[in-house]
Design an enzyme around this catalytic site. Structure first.
Site, short mmCIF file in Angstrom:
data_model
loop_
_atom_site.label_atom_id
_atom_site.label_comp_id
_atom_site.label_asym_id
_atom_site.label_seq_id
_atom_site.Cartn_x
_atom_site.Cartn_y
_atom_site.Cartn_z
CB SER A 117 -0.83 0.08 1.28
OG SER A 117 -1.83 -0.86 1.29
CG HIS A 138 -2.93 -1.15 -3.58
ND1 HIS A 138 -3.53 0.07 -3.39
CD2 HIS A 138 -2.78 -1.68 -2.34
CE1 HIS A 138 -3.72 0.27 -2.10
NE2 HIS A 138 -3.28 -0.78 -1.44
CD GLU A 150 -4.82 2.65 -6.11
OE1 GLU A 150 -5.36 3.76 -6.01
OE2 GLU A 150 -3.92 2.29 -5.32
CG ASN A 188 -4.49 4.39 0.58
OD1 ASN A 188 -5.64 4.46 1.02
ND2 ASN A 188 -3.81 3.26 0.55
#
Ligand code: NAI
Length: 379
Positions: A117, A138, A150, A188
């Site tokens: 991450s 991801h 992702e 994120n």
């Protein structure tokens, strides 16, 4: 049958194994910890049994999925794999070390992927003899439910590896977006202001947390308000992501963590899991009642939205992804009610820029600098 190797049978590794096996892949799920393997098998069986009880799956389907997953503790099981996805501890040195071993086991055209991450995919690839075959894949938690994945090419990745990886994940029923290898990738990074701007509004005493949550949920249409959501995620986890992104962007003021959240972490008020975060989860606890005034609510909503729209715009401006991907990422990855760029268009880019410039004039803080992408489109 195509073969997937998954390293790490924790929350993410087991979820990814379930996804691939559901779509007919043979999965070799490997963990160094024998106990983790037993737990993974038991948990997965339980999850699938529940699907049968709910009438969503048949017994035969469940037997098929479980029969395609091999649980083990030796990476030799990866010998025939077409793709490896690593989902072990978030530690650069450990990841580099395991990939160097994996490289000696798998065939030369096997794709190597990390589910990291927050670490640089490019840096992990740097430790390989054949770095061109490395890519970030991801998933979001829980992997079987969350629709977004992702795909992060490392600087060294070959285009063929990236497109093969994307096709495989697409064939598992996911929405994929390509993200440049930068801190937080898309979701994120773009989501940071949802928390940080709300925390700032609270810190300044403009509104209490129950009011801000009410505004974001009832007026904004978000599934949860930022305070209830971070209580749910855990402040230790959410604070860590913010801090990591902030540091990785060379301490850009835009991502600065907030004191109010740091204090919760220091106090051990981690949210639901410890019975107290912003809210008190004890029975009969005295939590604030939201102020449902629409006029002040709109001011709060637009301030947070302006920050989110600006972050999405700058993500496009910096070439991290294209407009379509940022829209998909935020609607499928964190279930935002609308794509942020479409939301910005609806409210008017000129209005968003005016709002941000007003905040900049008031605070003179870096966080309010307008992305050139947005300014160019404001008339
Ligand atoms: P976890 O702690 O639930 O599972 C990690 C597993 O890896 C453990 O079972 C551990 O025994 C095993 N492991 C550790 N070192 C190993 C090694 N050298 N060889 C084999 N197995 C090893 O962790 P989780 O949450 O599943 O996360 C795994 C990865 O996925 C991390 O890189 C994390 O950043 C990433 N990730 C996590 C998300 C989350 O929400 N939990 C979301 C997206 C990505």
């Amino acid at each position: 049958m195509s073969v997937l190797g998954v390293l790490g049978a924790g929350a993410m590794g087991s979820g990814i194994a379930q996804v691939a096996a559901t779509y007919g892949w043979e999965v070799q799920l490997v963990d160094i910890n024998e106990e983790a393997i037993v737990t993974a098998r038991t948990k997965l069986q339980k999850i699938l049994n529940r699907q049968v009880e709910k009438g969503r799956m048949s017994d035969i389907e469940v037997k098929g999925i479980m029969g395609r997953i091999y649980f083990g503790s030796s990476m030799q099981a990866f010998e025939k794999a077409d793709l490896i996805i690593e989902a072990i501890v978030e530690n650069m040195e450990v990841k580099k070390k395991v990939f160097r071993s994996i490289e000696t086991i798998v065939s030369t055209d096997c794709i190597l992927a990390t589910n990291t991450s927050s670490l640089s995919v490019t840096q992990i690839a740097g430790s390989l003899d054949n770095p061109w075959r490395m890519v970030g894949i991801h998933f979001f938690n829980p992997a079987p439910l969350m629709k977004l994945v992702e795909i992060i090419p490392a600087v060294q990745s070959s285009p063929d590896v990236v497109s093969r990886a994307q096709k495989i994940v697409d064939s598992w029923g996911k929405y994929t977006v390509i993200a440049r290898d930068t801190p937080g990738f898309i979701v994120n990074k773009v989501a940071r202001p949802f928390y940080s701007e709300s925390f700032k509004i609270y810190e300044e005493g403009i509104a209490d947390y129950a009011t801000i949550d009410w505004v974001m949920k009832e007026m904004g249409g978000f599934r949860m308000g930022p305070f209830a959501l971070t209580d749910y995620i855990g402040h230790d986890v959410n604070y860590k992501v913010t801090e990591t992104v902030w540091k990785a962007f060379y301490y850009d003021g835009r991502y600065k963590p907030s004191f109010v959240q740091k204090a919760l972490v220091d106090a051990g008020y981690l949210g639901r899991k410890s019975g107290k975060g912003f809210y008190d989860y004890a029975e009969n606890a005295d939590n604030p009642t939201p102020n449902t005034d629409q006029k002040s609510g709109k001011k709060i909503l637009h301030r947070v939205l302006a920050m989110l729209i600006n972050e999405a715009a700058d993500t496009i401006y910096m070439g991290i992804c294209n407009e379509e991907s940022v829209e998909t990422a935020m609607t499928k990855g964190v279930n935002y009610p609308k794509g942020l760029i479409s939301w910005g268009r609806e409210l008017g880019f000129d209005y968003i820029v005016e709002l941000l410039d007003g905040l900049y004039d008031r605070y003179h803080e870096e966080r309010y600098r307008v992305s050139p992408w947005l300014r160019d489109r404001a008339i």
